[in-house]
Design a protein around this motif. Structure first.
Motif: not given
Lengths: 358, 502
Positions: B51, B63, B81
């Protein structure tokens, strides 16, 4: 660029002495700028404010007289603030103490009495302040009411009660309708310490109180309890101390000391009840407590300095026709700088060069 | 299809502690992925890295197939996210919509926000009234605000940190429905938990962490709760100390002890019963937040309970405070060293006084006897080899291990007849841990009853004669440590009663 305050892990000892001194110096500088903006010579004004009151014996006596209530109240407040109890209503407790003590002075007026009268008045004064302070303390421990607001608002209730009494039932019948009581009998006034001047026994009481409080805080288990409840409440519960009882205790003690200051003012320098009996000692004592590092001996020293601002303000009004409100401005500046300097004592300023902030 | 998120070789060190040791994690699109592990296994560190809250020392994150560097949560949110933390950040005096507004650009009109909150709560089964103040809401409703906040960012991956630890079973069921809906839309969920039945029911994949390392990646639906528990706590059974002596009379008897949770994150105790005899060490295992804090408070007297629910040496003390219980010969060591067992900014002398002022002859007529305090401190320092700089430093200046030796030694030197200690060696170096464990064993051998509340199973198996498990505020029966396996304890820790053969 981002400015961050980082908590200091190591607090150097010298900083805790340097911080109040720096605050005093910064207040002087800010004051000088203020005087210059008012079109006065800043050096002359600062001299009238801070040097002249120290120049003769009479003025030194006045300094002690003004410092007496500040010492008494601020010593009580250090106990409160150390234990994380925010009594802001000492001014009201002072007034309530004056009312309780004066009741006896007025009840015994005109009848021959012994020196027990003043002693009983002091006890009643302490009782009155204590009861008034226990109201916010009980509200806090019973119902979780914020003690800052409750104690502050009770100041106005106390002041209006006094106002009502001196304009009504307790007004001097021969006083040409002025809102004031009769002058207290000699048995109902504070004994003086010198032939001339106004210095009275109250100053000695105040010093004794400060020394006692310092001893209790440093050497007695009660002082340990008060400090621990404020410093680490969970550890205090683990130690077996009941924080609610501590709250009641420190409010009771600080209220009693404020009440004592009130009855000493009325039975000493003033000599009678009148609508206004304090130039805000109860609020100034908050500044004293912080300037004195929440330490009773520190408060003793700081009270003498703050007393100087009261006398200096009067001098400046007479000598340089500067408004008396400047005293309040000075006191406000001082609290501002004390808290500001303390922030740098607890935190370290860091300037970070970063591209973006989170 | 490429994975939505791929982390390779993540390493994060905090001083000597390796919180994440070359951790690999792959989350596929439209997958509910469980991250399983005991407390301290490194789950929180890993998700904080994902995060953008914590920067890893080594490793790479991709990602949607592209390598990314997650420098901040804002950046993670921009990528898609979202995260819902275990502890909420809500303003109680504000309404639901106002709390949501705080995470949006300032110019967004309130009417738009209210409409959006209403839309999302209808679409995902998250019933919320936009205009209610937060202080009126249950914990489950508060969690829904956090989820709605995260959903407003339209995330592709939603991370949930132990979301059901604060929920009732009904609220948890409702949450699972929401998560299934998110999955049906093609979003992924990273689900952190130690509740095995939940994970088996909900999750498509599971990555299991132990001591900072990935020990397994599996399909939880084909595993049993027992096999998951074994992977989570480690199958290797350590040395078990055999009882060298017969236990004596019951010194601590707990029965029918119920106590409300201390706060919204606590767990209420429900009908806890336990006996500890002279000469034995009883261990209480369990994952943090399952009622350990409440149990310690009830045993120490920091919180009162029904008089008969706690009995020390035959006297009902449930209503007595901690000082009265100390006077009966009991001693206590809480979990938190700084702030609970010791005041950080007080000197060691003052901290010696902290727990001993009523029992150790340190105070005479209200006056602190400084010589007595100093003498007591010297004895603790000498007996437990407490290393420190200067003669009397502040508690916070000591290392964790040395301060722990001080707070344990301070109590043991009193020769208590009952010692209740929580997390005796949490975050303590191996040498200090050994000193403390040996001291506990010796104390029991001298005839004291010792109760150890710990999350460290190795520790409990090493020193305990009997072990009980606390889960959801209920305590299992204490059984001889020799007859237990780690797998059985793990099952009980996951809240599954009845399956474990005790």
């Amino acid at each position: 660029m981002r400015i961050v305050l980082e908590r200091r892990d190591d607090r150097p000892r010298w900083l805790s002495f340097a911080s109040p001194l720096a605050a005093v110096v910064l207040t002087m500088i800010a004051g000088a700028i203020l005087f210059a903006l008012m079109g006065r010579n800043p050096v002359a004004a600062l001299k009238v404010f801070f040097i002249d009151p120290l120049s003769d014996g009479w003025a030194l006596q006045e300094l002690a007289v003004k410092a007496t209530p500040l010492i008494l109240i601020s010593v009580g407040l250090t106990l409160c603030y150390r234990s994380n109890n925010w009594n802001i209503g000492a001014e009201g407790q002072l007034v309530m103490g004056a009312i309780f003590g004066s009741w006896l002075a007025l009840a015994t007026h005109g009848t021959p009495n012994g020196p027990w009268v003043i002693a009983a008045m002091l006890a009643l004064g302490a009782l009155g302040g204590m009861l008034w302070a226990l109201i916010p303390a009980l509200l806090k421990t019973r119902f979780g009411v914020n003690e800052i607001l409750a104690s502050l608002m009770l100041v106005y209730v106390a002041e209006l009660t006094l106002d009502y009494l001196v304009r009504g039932r307790w007004r001097d019948p021969k006083g040409f309708n002025f809102p004031q009581s009769v002058n207290f009998e000699p048995e109902a006034t504070m004994p003086l310490l010198a032939e001339s001047g106004r210095l009275h026994v109250g100053f000695l009481i105040a010093i004794a109180v400060a020394l006692t409080a310092a001893f209790v805080m440093a050497r007695m288990i009660k002082g340990f309890e008060i400090r621990l409840v404020g410093e680490a409440p969970r550890a205090a519960r683990f130690a077996g101390f009941d924080d609610r009882r501590t709250t009641l205790l420190v409010f009771a003690v600080s209220g009693a000391l404020a009440g004592l200051a009130g009855i000493i003012e009325v039975s000493g320098p003033i000599g009678q009840l009148q609508p206004s009996i304090s130039p805000g000692y109860g609020f100034t004592a908050i500044i004293v407590a912080f300037l004195g590092r929440l330490n009773p001996i520190g408060a003793l020293v700081a009270a003498l300095f703050l007393a100087l601002t009261f006398i200096g303000g009067e001098n400046a009004q007479i000598a340089m026709r500067i408004p008396l409100d400047v005293t309040r401005v000075f006191q406000g500046l001082l609290l501002f700088f004390v808290l500001g300097c303390d922030a740098f004592l607890l935190y370290r300023l860091r300037i970070l060069a970063t591209g973006r902030t989170a | 299809m490429p994975p939505l998120l791929e982390a390779r070789g993540i390493v994060k060190r905090y001083g000597a502690l390796v919180a994440n040791d070359h951790v690999d994690l792959t989350v596929a699109p439209a997958e509910i992925h469980a991250l399983l592990g005991e407390n301290g296994a490194g789950k929180s560190t890993l998700v904080k890295i994902l995060y953008g809250l914590v920067q890893p020392g080594e490793g790479a994150i991709a990602f949607e197939g592209r390598p990314v560097a997650l420098a901040s949560p804002a950046q993670a949110r921009r990528l898609g996210i979202g995260m819902v933390f275990q502890h909420f950040s809500l303003f109680e005096a504000l309404t639901v919509a106002e709390n949501v507004a705080l995470s949006l650009p300032a110019e967004t009109p309130m009417a738009t926000i209210e409409a959006e909150v209403a839309r999302l709560s209808a679409a995902y089964g998250l019933p919320l009234e936009p205009r209610r103040e937060v202080w009126r809401l249950s914990v489950g409703e508060r969690q829904r605000i956090e989820i709605v906040r995260a959903l407003l960012q339209n995330p592709k991956l939603l991370i949930l940190d132990e979301p059901t630890s604060v929920l009732t079973p009904q609220e948890a069921d409702r949450l699972f429905e929401t998560l299934e809906r998110l999955k049906a839309e093609g979003r992924s969920v990273l689900y952190i938990s130690h509740k095995l039945d939940e994970v088996r029911r909900l999750c498509d994949r599971a990555t299991i962490l132990r001591a900072g390392r990935v020990v397994a990646a599996c399909d939880p639906r084909v595993e049993t709760a027992a096999s998951l528990a074994r992977m989570m706590v480690g199958a290797d059974v350590g040395e078990v100390r055999t009882a060298a002596h017969e236990p004596g009379a019951v010194r601590l008897a707990v029965s029918g002890l119920s106590l409300a949770a201390a706060d919204t994150h606590g767990t209420a105790l429900r009908d806890v019963a336990l006996d500890v005899r002279a000469g034995e060490i009883v261990g209480i295992a369990g994952i943090a937040g399952n009622g350990q804090d409440e149990l310690f408070a009830a045993l120490s007297g920091e919180r009162g309970s029904a008089a008969g629910s706690v009995v020390i040496d035959g006297s009902a003390v449930g209503a007595e405070n901690i000082t009265a219980r100390r006077k009966r010969g009991a001693a206590f060591v809480p979990e938190e060293r700084l702030g609970h067992a010791a005041a950080p900014r007080f000197t060691l002398s003052e901290n010696t006084l902290l727990s001993g002022h009523a029992t150790n002859g340190l105070v005479r007529g209200g006056f602190v006897d400084r010589n007595a305090v100093s003498g007591w401190l010297q004895r603790v320092i000498k007996a437990f080899d407490v290393r420190m700089s200067g003669p009397d430093p502040e508690a916070r200046a000591l290392s964790g291990g040395n301060l722990q030796k001080f707070v344990v030694g301070r109590e043991i030197l009193r020769e208590p007849s009952l010692l209740v200690v929580a997390q005796p060696t949490w975050g303590v170096d191996a040498a200090a841990a050994a000193t403390i464990r040996q001291a506990l064993i010796d104390l029991a051998a001298r005839g004291a009853a010792v109760l150890v509340i710990s999350q460290d199973l190795d520790e409990l198996f090493e020193i305990s004669d009997r072990v009980a498990v606390i889960a959801g505020g209920r305590l299992s029966e204490a059984v001889p440590a020799r007859s237990l396996t780690r797998g059985e304890v793990g099952l009980l820790m996951g809240g599954i009663h009845g399956e474990a053969a005790a």
